[in-house]
Design an enzyme around this catalytic site. Structure first.
Site, PDB file in Angstrom:
ATOM      1  N   LYS A   1       0.914  -1.104  -0.079  1.00  0.00           N
ATOM      2  CA  LYS A   1       0.213   0.345  -0.197  1.00  0.00           C
ATOM      3  C   LYS A   1       0.582   1.274   0.299  1.00  0.00           C
ATOM      4  O   LYS A   1       0.216   2.209   0.497  1.00  0.00           O
ATOM      5  CB  LYS A   1      -0.910  -0.208   1.326  1.00  0.00           C
ATOM      6  CG  LYS A   1      -2.114  -1.081   0.921  1.00  0.00           C
ATOM      7  CD  LYS A   1      -2.058  -2.107   0.252  1.00  0.00           C
ATOM      8  CE  LYS A   1      -3.119  -1.528  -0.788  1.00  0.00           C
ATOM      9  NZ  LYS A   1      -3.853  -2.113  -2.346  1.00  0.00           N
ATOM     10  N   SER A   2       2.151   1.048  -0.679  1.00  0.00           N
ATOM     11  CA  SER A   2       3.010   2.086  -0.020  1.00  0.00           C
ATOM     12  C   SER A   2       3.415   3.172  -1.646  1.00  0.00           C
ATOM     13  O   SER A   2       3.806   3.639  -1.931  1.00  0.00           O
ATOM     14  CB  SER A   2       4.126   1.752   0.109  1.00  0.00           C
ATOM     15  OG  SER A   2       4.105   1.637   1.386  1.00  0.00           O
TER      16      SER A   2
ATOM     17  N   HIS B   1       7.167  -7.019  -2.507  1.00  0.00           N
ATOM     18  CA  HIS B   1       7.560  -6.440  -1.006  1.00  0.00           C
ATOM     19  C   HIS B   1       8.327  -7.288   0.255  1.00  0.00           C
ATOM     20  O   HIS B   1       8.401  -7.452   1.614  1.00  0.00           O
ATOM     21  CB  HIS B   1       5.937  -6.761  -0.513  1.00  0.00           C
ATOM     22  CG  HIS B   1       4.670  -6.484  -1.312  1.00  0.00           C
ATOM     23  ND1 HIS B   1       4.790  -4.864  -1.750  1.00  0.00           N
ATOM     24  CD2 HIS B   1       3.216  -6.219  -1.477  1.00  0.00           C
ATOM     25  CE1 HIS B   1       3.204  -4.329  -2.354  1.00  0.00           C
ATOM     26  NE2 HIS B   1       2.872  -5.589  -2.382  1.00  0.00           N
TER      27      HIS B   1
ATOM     28  N   SER C   1      -5.002   2.680   4.142  1.00  0.00           N
ATOM     29  CA  SER C   1      -4.818   1.857   3.071  1.00  0.00           C
ATOM     30  C   SER C   1      -5.034   0.850   3.195  1.00  0.00           C
ATOM     31  O   SER C   1      -6.275   0.061   2.684  1.00  0.00           O
ATOM     32  CB  SER C   1      -4.082   2.785   2.059  1.00  0.00           C
ATOM     33  OG  SER C   1      -4.075   1.546   0.637  1.00  0.00           O
TER      34      SER C   1
HETATM   35  S1  PPS Z   1      -0.168  -3.453  -3.057  1.00  0.00           S
HETATM   36  O1  PPS Z   1      -1.962  -3.551  -2.742  1.00  0.00           O
HETATM   37  O2  PPS Z   1       0.127  -3.239  -1.965  1.00  0.00           O
HETATM   38  O3  PPS Z   1       0.361  -3.694  -4.303  1.00  0.00           O
HETATM   39  O4  PPS Z   1      -0.748  -1.637  -2.553  1.00  0.00           O
HETATM   40  P1  PPS Z   1      -0.227   0.010  -3.245  1.00  0.00           P
HETATM   41  O5  PPS Z   1      -0.173  -0.611  -5.047  1.00  0.00           O
HETATM   42  O6  PPS Z   1       1.640  -0.609  -3.080  1.00  0.00           O
HETATM   43  O7  PPS Z   1      -1.248   1.122  -3.214  1.00  0.00           O
HETATM   44  C1  PPS Z   1      -2.520   1.740  -3.479  1.00  0.00           C
HETATM   45  C2  PPS Z   1      -2.515   2.680  -2.925  1.00  0.00           C
HETATM   46  O8  PPS Z   1      -1.670   3.279  -3.495  1.00  0.00           O
HETATM   47  C3  PPS Z   1      -2.288   4.751  -4.600  1.00  0.00           C
HETATM   48  N1  PPS Z   1      -2.221   4.573  -6.301  1.00  0.00           N
HETATM   49  C4  PPS Z   1      -2.088   6.434  -6.417  1.00  0.00           C
HETATM   50  N2  PPS Z   1      -2.225   7.292  -5.562  1.00  0.00           N
HETATM   51  C5  PPS Z   1      -2.422   8.540  -6.430  1.00  0.00           C
HETATM   52  N3  PPS Z   1      -1.712   7.875  -7.600  1.00  0.00           N
HETATM   53  C6  PPS Z   1      -1.552   7.177  -8.880  1.00  0.00           C
HETATM   54  N4  PPS Z   1      -1.825   7.082 -10.058  1.00  0.00           N
HETATM   55  C7  PPS Z   1      -2.059   5.975  -7.310  1.00  0.00           C
HETATM   56  N5  PPS Z   1      -2.055   4.915  -8.470  1.00  0.00           N
HETATM   57  C8  PPS Z   1      -1.530   4.308  -6.838  1.00  0.00           C
HETATM   58  C9  PPS Z   1      -3.793   3.410  -4.361  1.00  0.00           C
HETATM   59  O9  PPS Z   1      -5.248   4.744  -4.436  1.00  0.00           O
HETATM   60  C10 PPS Z   1      -3.958   3.045  -2.840  1.00  0.00           C
HETATM   61  O10 PPS Z   1      -3.389   4.516  -1.760  1.00  0.00           O
HETATM   62  P2  PPS Z   1      -5.157   4.528  -0.943  1.00  0.00           P
HETATM   63  O11 PPS Z   1      -4.915   5.879   0.039  1.00  0.00           O
HETATM   64  O12 PPS Z   1      -6.140   3.407  -0.544  1.00  0.00           O
HETATM   65  O13 PPS Z   1      -6.171   4.798  -2.017  1.00  0.00           O
END
Ligand code: PPS
Length: 288
Positions: free
Chosen positions: A45-46, A100, A130
């Site tokens: 989720k980073s 991860h 998240s």
């Molecule tokens: S995972 O399950 O570990 O693969 O998830 P991960 O992709 O690391 O994290 C998901 C969060 O990243 C946000 N996200 C973004 N934020 C801003 N801009 C872009 N382009 C973007 N792409 C992915 C996604 O919305 C999740 O965060 P939250 O806070 O839940 O919205």
């Protein structure tokens, strides 16, 4: 289902059985890194899927074909997941992967190669929020309970991939030198073109400003949310239910303010602060 039925345990880490198996972990350990491989490293989720969007475009000079035709999990596969063995032979060169894994779980060939790593760090207060919503929508994760209960599990490392502090410590204290670059989710939100320039320079790409702007536009939260190759809408609802919470949920910095009580926040910061107090590295943002 109980956590015991949903997770397998490896190296003290809880990993979802839906996407990981002992075979996939063996495959990861025996994986041969190439010198020109690029690996994005994240605690869940980073910013993982964001890097799955960015890396192919930075590496190929802005050709949109991969993000328009290949689902993110096959386009830039997870080192530790079952899909890698199925798609590894189809990856273009240079290959991009995500993981991860904490540093100490990385396979021997990573250490012996010159493969580069980009560690994307996100403020743990937003990571836990998240993660909480993700645990509600992902059918392959245990029910997170209340937010407070989930924060307790997070602090104890009873969530997938263990403790956030252990993950950060492991990658902050490597001897990778100029093979590793640190980036924050917050910097990417603040100024994506600037983050893309840093990534491009680190990977020895010489992208024009026009290409940087094009990549930034296609990797925006809005573009990714509308891209069926990146928004997990291809996954059956039983595994990921976007009616409960979309994977691309808010994409902002500071949503923690809507979730923590003052008491819970104080405890969260105290535990995390204590676990990092003897470290020589400093976090890129103030925790509180
Ligand atoms: S995972 O399950 O570990 O693969 O998830 P991960 O992709 O690391 O994290 C998901 C969060 O990243 C946000 N996200 C973004 N934020 C801003 N801009 C872009 N382009 C973007 N792409 C992915 C996604 O919305 C999740 O965060 P939250 O806070 O839940 O919205």
């Amino acid at each position: 289902m109980s956590p015991g039925e949903l997770y397998l345990q490896n190296n003290g880490l809880l990993l979802p059985k839906e996407t990981h198996s002992f075979e996939s972990l063996k495959f990861a350990q025996e994986f041969t890194f190439k010198d020109n491989d690029v690996l994005a490293v994240t605690f869940p989720k980073s910013g993982t899927i964001w890097m799955q969007e960015i890396l192919p475009l930075v590496l190929n000079g802005g050709d949109l074909t991969p993000i328009e035709t290949i689902p993110n999990w096959d386009r830039v596969p997870w080192l530790e997941e079952k899909r890698l063995a199925l798609v590894v032979d189809q990856l273009p060169s240079p290959r991009a992967l995500v993981t991860h894994f904490p540093y100490h779980v990385m396979p021997p060939s990573f250490h012996n190669s010159k493969a580069k790593a980009i560690y994307v760090m996100r403020n743990p207060k937003d990571v836990v929020v998240s993660s909480y919503y993700f645990s509600q929508m992902a059918g392959f994760l245990p029910d997170p309970g209340t937010f407070e209960e989930f924060v307790n599990d997070f602090l104890e490392g009873k969530v997938m991939f263990g403790k956030w502090t252990d993950h950060v410590k492991s990658w902050a204290n490597t001897e990778l030198g100029d093979r590793i670059m640190f980036l924050t989710y917050e910097d990417m939100v603040k100024d994506l073109p600037a983050a893309l320039r840093r990534i491009s320079d680190f990977l020895g790409r010489n992208l024009s400003e026009e290409v940087i702007e094009k990549i930034a536009e296609h990797c925006s939260f809005k573009s990714m949310k509308a891209n069926k190759m990146s928004n997990f809408s291809l996954v059956p609802k039983v595994f990921m239910d976007s009616d409960r919470s979309p994977f691309l949920r808010k994409g902002v910095v500071g949503d923690w303010k809507n979730h923590f009580s003052p008491e819970l926040l104080a405890r969260f910061l105290s535990v995390i602060g204590k676990e990092l107090e003897t470290e020589s590295f400093s976090l890129p943002w103030s925790l509180d």
